[in-house]
Design an enzyme around this catalytic site. Structure first.
Site: not given
Length: 317
Positions: A26, A131, A200, A210
């Site tokens: 984002a 993460c 991702d 990801n």
């Protein structure tokens, strides 16, 4: 048309994205839209053709920074498709307005997603994190605003240890945090009610791209019957996969894994540092978006609704 026509802000933002000073899908998308707006506002192109060419050059400069960050081309696609007009000034105004609209939608999308994701959480739940994801944090923030108590187990997520960012932000939300090394996830999954991860990108078949280690975590979570929830704005849906294009996995510098001193001591070895992996849909319980939550196998219908059967590449036109 060359780099001298690209606004300094575009170059600076592109470098920050490449160096991961700007990270998170984002945040990358927001910065990308802002960069295109500054390119448009600062352009002194004499003709509409020159203006559009400069804007496409700027888009390609940004696109080259992170090959797997699908939010980046989706951001470019949104702004470029709304850049219309017969004169330079009309093109400029529409590009700046498109970027502003995109950034406003980005703000509301994450809030809406957070409210939907929070509904999966009960008071007293323990969540395991991998993460760092602003979409995941929006879910936890909304749950805390609902008065729910949450405990967190956070994987440090090597080699860049993005788990430290997650841990810090969770503490700021009043969440109790236990930080663990990546290899300890299997030991702690039995204590977790949910695994929450970001993405991702998400492909048309519901596979989740990801941070490296997500697939390993998801496979182990399934074996332990711990549900895994992916928080991903529709910004993360990869429309190129509707036509079967494969996902490119970014390989990062070996220096993130091994110092020069360690390399000299160990000797001649190959170091590979993939940034992402792909988790098949069978290991994912739900994908939470601002448009609702979906079983991964249904994400293709949402993607077709948003993008049609295939996505255009306006920076190549």
């Amino acid at each position: 048309m060359g780099d001298h026509d690209i606004h300094p802000s575009v170059t600076e933002i592109a470098e920050d994205i490449a160096e991961m000073e700007i990270r998170g899908a984002a945040t990358i998308a927001d910065a990308t839209a802002r960069a295109l707006a500054e390119q448009a506002a600062g352009s002194d192109a004499a003709t509409p053709e020159a203006f559009e060419s400069e804007l496409r050059d700027a888009a390609r400069r940004l696109l080259d920074t992170r090959p797997t960050a699908v939010s980046l081309p989706n951001s470019l696609r949104y702004v470029l498709q709304r850049t219309e007009g017969e004169t330079v000034e009309e093109l400029r105004e529409s590009a700046v307005a498109g970027a502003r609209e995109f950034r406003d939608r980005l703000d509301s999308a994450q809030t809406d997603l957070g409210s939907i994701g929070a509904n999966r959480l009960r008071d007293g739940d323990t969540v395991l994190f991998h993460c760092h994801s602003t979409d995941v944090m929006a879910c936890i923030r909304a749950a805390r605003e609902q008065g729910k108590s949450i405990d967190a187990i956070v994987k440090e997520t090597r080699p860049r240890r993005q788990g430290h960012i997650t841990a810090k932000q969770l503490r700021e939300l009043g969440v109790s945090v236990t930080l663990i090394v990546d290899g300890a996830a299997g030991r702690y999954l039995g204590d977790a009610d949910h695994v929450f991860v970001g993405a991702d990108s998400v492909t048309a078949d519901g596979s989740v791209v990801n941070k490296i280690g997500t697939r390993q975590l998801a496979v182990t979570a399934r074996e332990r019957d711990t549900p895994i929830v992916v928080a991903a704005q529709t910004l993360k849906l990869d429309p190129t996969t509707l036509t079967g294009q494969t996902v490119e996995i970014e390989m990062r510098e070996e220096s993130e894994v091994l110092s020069e001193g360690d390399r000299a001591e160990i000797g001649d070895i190959t170091v590979e540092n993939p940034a992402f992996d792909v988790t098949p849909p069978r290991y994912v319980d739900a994908i939470v978006t601002e448009r609702g939550q979906f079983p991964p196998e249904s994400i293709v219908f949402l993607m077709r609704e948003l993008f049609g059967e295939q996505a255009s590449q306006p920076w190549e036109e």
